[in-house]
Design a protein around this motif. Structure first.
Motif, short mmCIF file in Angstrom:
data_model
loop_
_atom_site.label_atom_id
_atom_site.label_comp_id
_atom_site.label_asym_id
_atom_site.label_seq_id
_atom_site.Cartn_x
_atom_site.Cartn_y
_atom_site.Cartn_z
N SER A 99 -3.55 -6.45 -0.21
CA SER A 99 -3.18 -7.30 0.92
C SER A 99 -2.44 -8.54 0.39
CB SER A 99 -4.42 -7.71 1.71
OG SER A 99 -4.98 -6.60 2.36
N LEU A 108 -6.03 0.70 -3.85
CA LEU A 108 -7.34 0.08 -4.07
C LEU A 108 -7.60 -0.11 -5.56
CD1 LEU A 108 -9.44 2.15 -1.51
CD2 LEU A 108 -8.29 -0.06 -1.15
N ASP A 166 -7.24 -4.55 -2.19
CA ASP A 166 -6.47 -3.50 -1.53
C ASP A 166 -4.98 -3.81 -1.42
OD1 ASP A 166 -6.34 -5.41 0.45
OD2 ASP A 166 -7.33 -4.20 2.01
N ALA A 186 -10.86 -7.70 -0.81
CA ALA A 186 -11.04 -7.00 0.46
C ALA A 186 -12.50 -6.86 0.82
CB ALA A 186 -10.37 -5.62 0.40
N ARG A 238 -1.24 -4.74 -7.61
CA ARG A 238 -2.35 -4.37 -8.50
C ARG A 238 -2.16 -4.92 -9.91
NH1 ARG A 238 -3.37 1.78 -8.59
NH2 ARG A 238 -4.72 1.31 -6.82
N LEU A 270 -12.38 0.02 4.11
CA LEU A 270 -11.17 0.16 3.31
C LEU A 270 -10.25 1.23 3.87
CD1 LEU A 270 -12.90 -0.01 -0.18
CD2 LEU A 270 -11.54 -1.82 0.88
N ASP A 271 -8.97 1.02 3.69
CA ASP A 271 -7.97 2.00 4.07
C ASP A 271 -7.61 2.83 2.83
OD1 ASP A 271 -5.76 3.45 4.83
OD2 ASP A 271 -4.59 1.74 5.55
N ARG A 321 -4.20 2.56 1.04
CA ARG A 321 -3.77 1.35 0.33
C ARG A 321 -4.08 1.47 -1.16
NH1 ARG A 321 -2.02 -2.51 3.48
NH2 ARG A 321 -2.11 -3.99 1.75
#
Length: 222
Positions: free
Chosen positions: A146, A188, A144, A132, A152, A182-183, A186
């Protein structure tokens, strides 16, 4: 039971004593006191885009990640060469990864599935993902979840992780700049080098909490 009750009673007395001290310390504080706003630096020093990318590469290497550079045309060939050098017969692939990135390798693709067990993931030789954002000052890659990065756990269980960073678009100088992209809702994952830990005698052991080998490909513009 009686001993347990006595311990609880002593604990309650201790809590009240501590809270009493806090109340006395705050007794003279104005009720409408405004918190002090600290003016933190957003980045340390002034750098050009090229210097920021170089700093990222230096800090990644300092954390014992292996750094490679290429352009979009050479990316598939480089990934294939890294997998071949590793002897990887299988590669875990996030669902949204660009298919062209693996076009030159014959390694068997393993899909990122919700039902995969830790044992199944551990038997995969390598994983390839995008990222990200990459933070130069700390040498940190942030994933993140996506589609081109996957779940993860796929970057925590296999022993070899190849992460592709598009430069300069995905590179920022500092953590504050990275957070802006970054959100927080999400999942991370912050990665600073391969997994490593040290015992009380400072003997370093890699691969305990994640991949033993992290290879980062910085993909520049054509």
């Amino acid at each position: 039971m009686a001993a347990h009750a006595r311990r609880e009673g002593r604990g309650q007395v201790s809590r009240e004593r501590i809270l009493g001290r806090v109340r006395r310390a705050l007794a003279d504080a104005p009720a409408d006191e405004t918190p002090i706003a600290r003016d933190y630096l957003r980045e340390h020093g002034q750098r050009t885009v090229a210097q920021t990318v170089e700093l990222l590469a230096e800090n990644l290497a300092d954390y014992r990640a292996v750094v490679h550079r290429t352009d979009p045309r050479g990316l598939a060939g480089l990934i294939a060469a890294l997998l071949e050098k590793r002897g990887a017969a299988s590669v875990l692939v996030p669902p949204g990864l660009d298919e062209g990135w693996l076009a030159a390798t014959g390694a068997a693709r393993v899909a990122d599935r919700a039902g995969s067990t830790p044992g199944e993931l551990d038997r995969v030789d390598s994983v390839v993902t995008a990222c990200a954002v990459a933070i130069a000052e700390t040498g940190t890659l942030v994933l993140d979840g996506s589609p081109d990065q996957g779940r993860r756990r796929i970057t925590l269980v296999p022993d070899h992780h190849i992460c592709v960073v598009r430069v300069p678009g995905q590179v920022v100088s500092s953590v504050p700049q990275g957070l802006e992209r970054l959100d927080p809702a999400r999942p991370l994952t912050w990665i600073s080098g391969p997994s490593a830990t040290s015992d009380i005698e400072l003997d370093r052991v890699e691969g305990v909490h994640g991949p033993r080998t992290l290879e980062v490909i910085l993909v520049g513009e054509d």
